[in-house]
Scaffold this motif. Structure first.
Motif, PDB file in Angstrom:
ATOM      1  N   ALA A  17     -61.293  11.100  55.996  1.00 10.19           N
ATOM      2  CA  ALA A  17     -60.374  11.994  56.697  1.00 10.19           C
ATOM      3  C   ALA A  17     -61.179  13.183  57.211  1.00 10.19           C
ATOM      4  CB  ALA A  17     -59.259  12.486  55.780  1.00 10.19           C
ATOM      5  N   PRO A  76     -56.248   5.521  51.387  1.00 10.60           N
ATOM      6  CA  PRO A  76     -55.300   6.053  52.375  1.00 10.60           C
ATOM      7  C   PRO A  76     -54.248   6.966  51.738  1.00 10.60           C
ATOM      8  CG  PRO A  76     -55.726   3.754  52.829  1.00 10.60           C
ATOM      9  CD  PRO A  76     -56.406   4.069  51.514  1.00 10.60           C
ATOM     10  N   TYR A  77     -53.664   6.536  50.619  1.00 13.32           N
ATOM     11  CA  TYR A  77     -52.651   7.353  49.950  1.00 13.32           C
ATOM     12  C   TYR A  77     -53.251   8.661  49.432  1.00 13.32           C
ATOM     13  CZ  TYR A  77     -49.410   9.071  46.450  1.00 13.32           C
ATOM     14  OH  TYR A  77     -48.597   9.882  45.712  1.00 13.32           O
ATOM     15  N   ARG A 109     -53.916  11.096  52.317  1.00 12.49           N
ATOM     16  CA  ARG A 109     -52.665  11.688  52.836  1.00 12.49           C
ATOM     17  C   ARG A 109     -52.136  12.763  51.893  1.00 12.49           C
ATOM     18  NH1 ARG A 109     -51.542   6.339  54.033  1.00 12.49           N
ATOM     19  NH2 ARG A 109     -50.101   6.194  52.299  1.00 12.49           N
ATOM     20  N   LYS A 110     -52.188  12.485  50.597  1.00 18.24           N
ATOM     21  CA  LYS A 110     -51.703  13.454  49.605  1.00 18.24           C
ATOM     22  C   LYS A 110     -52.577  14.710  49.592  1.00 18.24           C
ATOM     23  CE  LYS A 110     -50.493  13.907  44.770  1.00 18.24           C
ATOM     24  NZ  LYS A 110     -50.423  13.284  43.464  1.00 18.24           N
ATOM     25  N   ILE A 170     -54.447  15.879  51.990  1.00 21.02           N
ATOM     26  CA  ILE A 170     -54.242  16.618  53.241  1.00 21.02           C
ATOM     27  C   ILE A 170     -52.906  17.352  53.217  1.00 21.02           C
ATOM     28  CG2 ILE A 170     -53.868  16.379  55.732  1.00 21.02           C
ATOM     29  CD1 ILE A 170     -55.839  13.880  55.460  1.00 21.02           C
ATOM     30  N   ALA A 171     -51.863  16.660  52.796  1.00 19.11           N
ATOM     31  CA  ALA A 171     -50.524  17.272  52.774  1.00 19.11           C
ATOM     32  C   ALA A 171     -50.474  18.498  51.877  1.00 19.11           C
ATOM     33  CB  ALA A 171     -49.488  16.242  52.320  1.00 19.11           C
ATOM     34  N   THR A 180     -57.548  10.245  60.193  1.00 18.56           N
ATOM     35  CA  THR A 180     -58.154   9.376  59.189  1.00 18.56           C
ATOM     36  C   THR A 180     -58.849   8.197  59.865  1.00 18.56           C
ATOM     37  OG1 THR A 180     -56.069   8.175  58.897  1.00 18.56           O
ATOM     38  CG2 THR A 180     -56.509  10.014  57.384  1.00 18.56           C
ATOM     39  N   ASN A 186     -50.486  18.142  59.592  1.00 21.29           N
ATOM     40  CA  ASN A 186     -50.188  16.929  60.355  1.00 21.29           C
ATOM     41  C   ASN A 186     -51.346  15.961  60.183  1.00 21.29           C
ATOM     42  OD1 ASN A 186     -47.820  17.948  61.452  1.00 21.29           O
ATOM     43  ND2 ASN A 186     -48.824  18.718  63.283  1.00 21.29           N
ATOM     44  N   THR A 187     -51.015  14.701  59.937  1.00 21.63           N
ATOM     45  CA  THR A 187     -52.037  13.674  59.753  1.00 21.63           C
ATOM     46  C   THR A 187     -51.700  12.468  60.608  1.00 21.63           C
ATOM     47  OG1 THR A 187     -52.249  14.346  57.449  1.00 21.63           O
ATOM     48  CG2 THR A 187     -53.246  12.247  58.050  1.00 21.63           C
ATOM     49  N   PRO A 194     -53.587   8.458  61.727  1.00 24.16           N
ATOM     50  CA  PRO A 194     -54.759   7.579  61.716  1.00 24.16           C
ATOM     51  C   PRO A 194     -55.355   7.518  63.118  1.00 24.16           C
ATOM     52  CG  PRO A 194     -52.748   6.284  61.687  1.00 24.16           C
ATOM     53  CD  PRO A 194     -52.340   7.730  61.599  1.00 24.16           C
TER      54      PRO A 194
END
Length: 156
Positions: A17, A75-76, A79-80, A82-83, A106, A144-145, A147
């Motif tokens: 990421a 991936p999970y 995302r976590k 980054i969030a 990502t 904001n994320t 791929p």
């Protein structure tokens, strides 16, 4: 450092990421509290960003009140991570309180793509930057994320 992260991600079959982080309303911090306090906010933000990604990547100041963060993970997990970036760099007791806007792109793991792809990495930074400005336009203090829509190409 980005090349090293790419290599580690490849060896661990991990995604990458790339995030762009910008301090919200930073000019107001400088105008209201002075440049010395503004500098302290930048240092505090950079330190907390690095603590948040420690062991998974790095954070670097890339200009003014902007940072680039590069991380590896699932991936999970990415995302976590980054969030939670906006909350990780802000403490309710901070004075002055300074929030951040985050945009992240990502890059999925692609087998046999061990060699650093500067062009793909650059595209991720541009995409992350656009996503950060979208977060800032929406009021800031958010992430904001997305791929990358073009998959990393295989090395020949």
């Amino acid at each position: 450092m980005s090349e090293r992260i790419w290599s580690v991600a490849s060896a661990n079959r991990a995604d990458i990421a790339v995030a762009v982080v910008d301090i919200d309303k930073f000019k107001a911090v400088n105008d209201t509290f002075g440049h010395e306090v503004g500098d302290a906010v930048i240092i505090r933000t950079g330190t907390r960003l690095q603590e948040h990604v420690n062991g998974f990547g790095y954070a670097a100041r890339t200009g003014g009140e902007e940072f680039t963060v590069v991380m590896i993970g699932t991936p999970y997990g990415l995302r976590k991570r980054i969030a939670t970036l906006p909350k990780a760099v802000v403490n309710a007791s901070d004075d002055p309180l300074a929030t951040v806007s985050v945009g992240a792109a990502t890059l999925p793991f692609i087998p046999h793509q061990e060699e650093f792809d500067y062009n793909e990495f650059s595209r991720a930074i541009v995409a992350a930057d656009h996503l950060m400005y979208d977060a800032k336009s929406a009021g800031g203090n958010t992430a904001n994320t997305a791929p990358m829509t073009v998959p990393r190409r295989r090395a020949h």
